[in-house]
Design a protein around this motif. Sequence first.
Motif, short mmCIF file in Angstrom:
data_model
loop_
_atom_site.label_atom_id
_atom_site.label_comp_id
_atom_site.label_asym_id
_atom_site.label_seq_id
_atom_site.Cartn_x
_atom_site.Cartn_y
_atom_site.Cartn_z
N LEU B 86 0.80 -1.24 0.00
CA LEU B 86 0.00 0.00 0.00
C LEU B 86 0.83 1.28 0.00
O LEU B 86 0.33 2.33 -0.40
CB LEU B 86 -0.95 0.02 1.21
N PHE B 87 2.09 1.21 0.47
CA PHE B 87 2.84 2.46 0.63
C PHE B 87 4.16 2.53 -0.15
O PHE B 87 4.84 3.54 -0.08
CB PHE B 87 3.08 2.74 2.12
N ALA B 88 4.55 1.46 -0.83
CA ALA B 88 5.74 1.56 -1.67
C ALA B 88 5.42 2.54 -2.80
O ALA B 88 4.35 2.47 -3.41
CB ALA B 88 6.12 0.19 -2.22
N PRO B 108 9.04 6.70 2.46
CA PRO B 108 10.34 7.07 1.90
C PRO B 108 11.18 5.83 1.56
O PRO B 108 10.86 4.74 2.04
CB PRO B 108 11.00 7.88 3.03
N TYR B 109 12.21 6.06 0.80
CA TYR B 109 13.03 4.95 0.31
C TYR B 109 13.61 4.13 1.46
O TYR B 109 13.58 2.90 1.47
CB TYR B 109 14.16 5.50 -0.57
N TRP B 110 14.12 4.83 2.50
CA TRP B 110 14.72 4.11 3.63
C TRP B 110 13.67 3.22 4.34
O TRP B 110 13.97 2.11 4.77
CB TRP B 110 15.37 5.07 4.63
N ALA B 111 12.44 3.72 4.41
CA ALA B 111 11.38 2.95 5.07
C ALA B 111 11.06 1.71 4.24
O ALA B 111 10.76 0.63 4.78
CB ALA B 111 10.13 3.80 5.23
N SER B 116 10.88 -3.90 3.80
CA SER B 116 11.06 -5.10 2.99
C SER B 116 11.97 -6.11 3.71
O SER B 116 11.74 -7.32 3.63
CB SER B 116 11.60 -4.76 1.60
N GLN B 117 12.95 -5.61 4.46
CA GLN B 117 13.81 -6.53 5.22
C GLN B 117 12.98 -7.28 6.26
O GLN B 117 13.15 -8.48 6.47
CB GLN B 117 14.91 -5.75 5.96
N ALA B 161 13.20 -4.36 -8.60
CA ALA B 161 12.60 -3.37 -9.49
C ALA B 161 12.75 -1.96 -8.93
O ALA B 161 12.90 -0.99 -9.69
CB ALA B 161 11.13 -3.69 -9.71
N LEU B 162 12.73 -1.85 -7.60
CA LEU B 162 12.81 -0.53 -7.00
C LEU B 162 14.16 0.14 -7.26
O LEU B 162 14.28 1.36 -7.24
CB LEU B 162 12.54 -0.60 -5.49
#
Lengths: 425, 213
Positions: B86-88, B108-111, B116-117, B161-162
């Motif tokens: 929902l938030f990527a 944000p990218y760091w989140a 994902s980890q 992909a990101l």
Amino acid sequence: MSSRLEQGVEAMRAQMDARVVSYFSSCVHCGICAEACLFFTETGDPRYTPIHKTEPMRKLWSQEYTFWGKLASKLGLSKPLTEQDFADWEMLVYDGCTMCARCSMVCPLGVDMAYIIRKVKEGLRAAGYSPPDLVAAAERARTIGSPMGVTVKTLEATIRVQEKETGLEIPLDKEGAEYLCLFSSGEIAGFPEYIGSLARIFKAAGVSWTISSQYFEATNTGVQLGDSGLAAELVERVVAAAEKLKVKTVVSPECGHAYRTIRWDAPNLIGRRLPFEVVQIMELLDQLRQDGRLKTDGTIDDRLSFHDPCNITRRGGVLKQPRELLNMVAPNFVEMTEHGAMNWCCGGGGGVSSNERANELRLQVFSVKKRQLDEVKVDTLVTSCSNCRHMLEDGLEENEMELELIGITELIAGHLVEETPDRGQ
Amino acid sequence: MITAFIEGPLWYFALVVFLIGVAWRLFAIARIGSKPDLSVPRRSAAVSGFMTSLRRFLPRREMGSRIRLHVLAGYMFHLGLFALLLFAAPHVLFLQEHLLGFGWTPMPYWAFIVTSQIAFAGLLLLWLHRVLNPVTRLISDADDHVAAVLTFVVMLTGCLALMEAFTGLRVLHRFTVELLMIYFPFSRLMHAFTFIPSRAYTGALFGRRGVDA
């Protein structure tokens, strides 16, 4: 496919409903149910995982209700249910499950394993894969009216002894009484003082009650065995006895599955609502307490705890009443760590107690109750189910544990203020 | 040409299979029906069913350490997965452009990296538990493993992909998502929907007896 296997599969197929299908569609095989089952926790044997015990029904569901199962069946790639499946699961289902439903309380997907296992039993029974002891008990229930072979003459003799001991009349076949009391054969044979205790409490509280000589048995072996036809027949006998005596309420005794059956299953077994109310004896005693009709004097100083019968508490909903009653007479009452709706079973419910070949396993899994009792360090253990009481007695003896064991009704009767209440009657 | 196929016909095919498949499975359950319960209830079956469908998001206190791994890994995976879904940032953009017509602030990218980890760790822990624990090893079947592997591949290609190094990776992710969508209605992944009736049935049964299940 042999005809008896066919009958078993057909019986199981007839049990498939939306609940079962949604349960099997949801189960992600996480194994959490195993951690709630005393047969797994105390043996470490993964075969006792509750959802695994439903495997014959799951297999049938998979083959007849799923895309891949149907495809595999069409292509001849899946193995249909066999007699060996039934033979293998007979032991797991009848010996290794008390249908206590503790697993049903913890499944994150909401699967009610006990509900499915009850249905699996219908299939096993129809296919002829049931424990001989339970089948014999069911036959006695059908022919004699009691799974233990207790006849009306035995009941009458027990009543006479209790009348002598209490000095009170115990009303038999009193038409128009408010309450009809049922008993389990285990109570009549093993704890007849329960009947005397009722007489004393009801006399003191001014309760109009009776016992039916036509049918007095509260237990229902049909439910334990997985024979809905027999279960319905036994319920009809209760209905006939209650209707003949024109009672308003039927009182289920200190017996777990008896209460669950007559209160919750009975209308569904006979396909109509019962023409009377049903209360469990704890409910009635607590109501009398609330009405000020049940008065006690003195207390039991022992440190004591309460064993919740699964079918009265978790599957019956009678949670608070026994505690309210205990609070009247037991200032040193302590709860076990897991109690109420999450209690641990005595190990003998669901017909396991009537199945002699399961004795060794039943006593092995009693270790969980032993641990609980060791933790609370009590002198006395109270319960509200005569079957649990028998099982607890066995377990305590096996483990050489010195504990007093008593039923709540008897405990309350022992502290009764026996004065004739002024109720304007 | 492959990209056009994956982003065109295959996407629509996967979407139709997913939507119709899920709807059909739910309808099939409802169609079988259950006999009405004739016993006199102590309280509302409907309210109890609803309450249990919420209550079962939390484990019972009494189960304590016995299910600590199940609970921890389960939360890590499911919360991580839904947060990513929902938030990527690419998902928010995709939903805005192709399905909803509106979007929201993405993580944000760091989140994304942290989430994902967590989701990966949860999924791996659950799968390791499945293959190593005697109980789950006994009760698991091929569907459990296929679903886990497919989900893992979808998440992995999503992470790749990101990086946005190659368009091919994005297309590959899209392709694996479509495979998952096609597989979904025929598999145990359906629990994402059937858990609602399942919990509700049990909650209703226990609730009408006066027990909070």
